[in-house]
Design a protein around this motif. Structure first.
Motif, PDB file in Angstrom:
ATOM      1  N   ILE A  30      41.119  20.426 -51.319  1.00 47.31           N
ATOM      2  CA  ILE A  30      41.810  20.021 -53.004  1.00 47.31           C
ATOM      3  C   ILE A  30      43.049  20.378 -53.204  1.00 47.31           C
ATOM      4  O   ILE A  30      43.483  21.273 -53.575  1.00 47.31           O
ATOM      5  N   ASP A  31      44.020  19.165 -52.500  1.00 45.76           N
ATOM      6  CA  ASP A  31      45.480  19.772 -52.719  1.00 45.76           C
ATOM      7  C   ASP A  31      46.343  18.890 -54.162  1.00 45.76           C
ATOM      8  O   ASP A  31      46.246  17.449 -54.202  1.00 45.76           O
ATOM      9  N   ASN A  32      46.728  19.487 -54.701  1.00 44.30           N
ATOM     10  CA  ASN A  32      47.210  18.688 -56.172  1.00 44.30           C
ATOM     11  C   ASN A  32      48.927  18.309 -56.288  1.00 44.30           C
ATOM     12  O   ASN A  32      49.241  18.272 -57.302  1.00 44.30           O
ATOM     13  N   HIS A 290      39.437  14.442 -55.168  1.00 45.66           N
ATOM     14  CA  HIS A 290      40.238  13.734 -53.887  1.00 45.66           C
ATOM     15  C   HIS A 290      42.116  14.968 -54.044  1.00 45.66           C
ATOM     16  O   HIS A 290      42.364  14.915 -54.983  1.00 45.66           O
ATOM     17  N   LYS A 291      42.710  14.467 -52.754  1.00 44.91           N
ATOM     18  CA  LYS A 291      44.013  15.151 -52.003  1.00 44.91           C
ATOM     19  C   LYS A 291      45.085  14.431 -53.345  1.00 44.91           C
ATOM     20  O   LYS A 291      45.727  14.792 -53.304  1.00 44.91           O
TER      21      LYS A 291
END
Length: 650
Positions: A30-32, A290-291
């Protein structure tokens, strides 16, 4: 030297596993980055913060809606399913009074009485239509429904008369596929975008599991998204299939995934769906982020679990809770927001530490007596009721400035029913992780997984036999039983009349047609591993790989072991008679029973033509029987040759 080979093999295996795990973790990470550093996201949240202002005890800038999924209205099974759905429309919806109700597919069951055949049943659609209309819910709320794969079983074209969604759903009369519904209510401007990924034509089950967005539907969705993004501050996407189960076809040599489509809209906050039925209740909270920074929330089914979802947008903050039918009171905390579901860059999180009141929505089918909160379960504070279901309580956010905290809410109605909710939150960006299983189910590509499993099983069925055939002596193994199995497989690989049919059949599966039959009433089609041809249309349905995997795992691989066992019996236990000989042949009899059962099920699903012209199921029964007979009737000279080859005394 032996140790060196083993060590090298182990290192290679570990290297392959490490690469696989690294790729897997990268996919589900999970890319913030988008949410935290994008200028668009920062400007967007500043705009929302300025628009909504401080969160106080006001009922302004608040709306809520419901979602129900996988209703599966059936005239053959579980009559309570229909009765409880009627209670949902008559009592639940009227008690909650949502602005919108989302019905995300599989509205009807569309399965035959034998639970194998599949076709649209008009009576089920009439039940669905009449329950909603007679309840009167459409007079004070907007019912947004969309098709699921069951609603698309055995439909030749979207305009065919068998497509009852057009006539008996609420939205089907005006929206046959994807559509957008934009509303402005109580200061909140939100667009609900329905995504219909049902393939056209719609095959009978089971080859209707993966959704497909063709080029035309991708263009339609992109147009709807652009219009909604300009007119609404918040975008709520809804559909039947999870994004992991949607295949986007290429256009102009490019393929835009559904996740990119949703994430490219600045106002997108959430995609809600169904379809997976919480994996039979094994993954009850199938949620992920989601990313691109938006949530995907799969809702447990109504069919068996009677689940529905309450969601709200309060001052731009999206909150939700999944609830079991007829379980009151329902509690939804909208401020402070749940720590796991915060969306930096997509909602004005800066409003939470600046707010003056805790805000809670509480519903019941009778009057609420009291709502109280606590941070330690020792000292409780009563909440004040505002208009409608909103309850508020003053708080001092600076006391919770760092770390993760828990808010406890207890609600009691006049019938004495009570509910207590534990609500974790943070004000400094501390987040809670999503479950690994949920992330796997929603963030992987189901089609790629099906294909990888099929390819792996294909290699397992072919490569060992080829390697054994190239060896002059059976490989050594320390354990006696393992050595016996390897010896039998090695001897089997030396028999041309057995080896070539087994290997060539396995190689045929990814290449040749599996079935030719009536896949839709009145239309003959052909099923391959890589897709389906019908009505001059190619459907890249990846679920076919699952069917092939079942064949390889439960038929082809056991057949190899059974034939090796039969060969061992033929060579080294020739004097068996009577019941002992029968016992030795029981593995093949059991395997043949499984094959006949699978072929019978396929006949029920797709008819006589597919049964007769079915290399995958029916013809494999003939091949297995023939190979078994050849193994048991090897000429004596061949048997002596094999025994001599193995250098064992005859």
């Amino acid at each position: 030297m032996y140790f060196s080979k083993a060590a090298i093999s182990l290192v290679c295996v570990l290297l392959i596993l490490s690469v696989f795990m690294a790729n897997l973790l990268n996919i589900i990470a999970i890319d913030n980055f988008y949410a935290e550093s994008s200028n668009i996201g920062e400007n967007y949240t500043k705009y929302l913060g300025k628009k909504y202002g401080q969160m106080t005890d006001s009922t302004k800038n608040l709306l809520w809606f419901l979602q129900i999924s996988d209703i599966h209205i059936s005239i053959f099974r579980d009559p309570a399913r229909i009765a409880h759905f009627q209670q949902f429309t008559d009592i639940t919806v009227k008690s909650i009074k949502p602005l919108i109700v989302l019905a995300t597919g599989d509205l009807t069951d569309a399965k035959a009485k034998d639970n194998l055949g599949s076709s649209q049943v008009k009576k089920e659609w009439v039940y669905y239509h009449n329950i909603i209309k007679e309840s009167g819910v459409t007079e004070y709320t907007t019912w947004l429904d969309i098709r699921g794969n069951h609603d698309n079983f055995n439909i030749r074209t979207i305009n065919s008369q068998e497509n009852y969604f057009r006539n008996f759903s609420i939205q089907g009369t005006t929206h046959s596929k994807s559509y957008a519904h934009i509303v402005e209510h109580n200061g909140v401007n939100v667009a609900f975008l329905g995504m219909d990924a049902c393939p056209d034509p719609g095959l009978r089950r089971p080859f209707n599991f993966i959704g497909i967005l063709d080029v035309q539907e991708q263009q339609n969705l992109e147009k709807l998204k652009n219009e909604a993004d300009q007119k609404a501050d918040h975008l709520v996407w809804f559909g039947h299939y999870p994004t992991s189960c949607i295949l986007s076809l290429e256009r102009d040599s490019q393929r835009m995934s559904v996740r990119e489509l949703i994430g490219s809209a600045g106002g997108s906050q959430v995609y809600v769906c169904g379809h997976l039925h919480s994996m039979g209740g094994l993954v009850k909270q199938m949620y992920t982020k989601h990313k691109k920074g938006y949530l995907e929330l799969e809702l447990g089914d109504w069919k068996d679990n009677r689940m529905f979802r309450l969601a709200a947008i309060d001052h731009g903050l999206f909150s939700f809770i999944d609830q079991k039918h007829n379980s009151w009171p329902i509690i939804l905390v909208t401020n402070p927001k749940h720590a796991r579901y915060v969306l930096p860059g997509r909602e004005p999180l800066q409003l939470i530490p600046e707010s003056t009141h805790i805000r809670i929505l509480v519903f019941s089918d009778v009057k609420i007596e009291s709502v109280k909160i606590s941070f330690d379960k020792i000292s409780w504070m009563l909440c004040k009721k505002k208009d409608g279901p909103l309850y508020v309580c003053r708080w001092l956010p600076h006391l919770f400035a760092t770390g993760l905290h828990k808010l406890y809410v207890e609600a009691i109605d006049e019938m004495g029913k009570n509910n207590t909710l534990e609500h974790p939150f943070s004000l400094d960006g501390t987040v809670m992780p999503f479950g690994i299983t949920s992330r796997l189910m929603l963030m992987l590509d189901a089609g790629a997984v099906f294909q990888a499993v099929f390819g792996t099983l294909l290699i397992i069925n072919v490569l060992p036999l080829v390697i054994l055939r190239l060896q002059k002596r059976p490989p050594k193994y320390m354990r006696r039983y393992g050595q016996k199995i390897l010896r039998s497989l090695w001897l089997l690989s030396k028999i041309d009349r057995i080896f070539y049919p087994i290997v060539l059949y396995a190689i045929y599966l990814p290449l040749g047609p599996w079935v030719i039959g009536e896949l839709i009433d009145g239309y003959i089609g052909t099923i391959f591993a890589w897709g389906i041809l019908i009505k001059g249309t190619y459907l890249p349905e990846p679920f076919t790989y699952t069917y092939g995997s079942v064949q390889l795992l439960f038929v082809q691989l056991p057949l190899i072991l059974v034939l090796a066992h039969c060969l061992d019996t033929r060579l080294f236990a020739q004097n068996l008679r009577g019941y002992k000989r029968l016992i030795k042949n029981m593995p093949f009899i059991f395997l043949l029973s499984i094959q006949l059962l699978l072929a019978y099920f396929f006949w029920l699903e797709y008819g006589t033509i597919s049964f007769l012209f079915g290399p995958l199921r029916t013809w494999s029964v003939v091949l297995s029987t023939l190979l078994w007979y050849k193994t048991l009737t090897l000429p004596p000279d061949y048997c002596r040759y094999l025994i001599k080859l193995n250098d064992l005394p005859s």
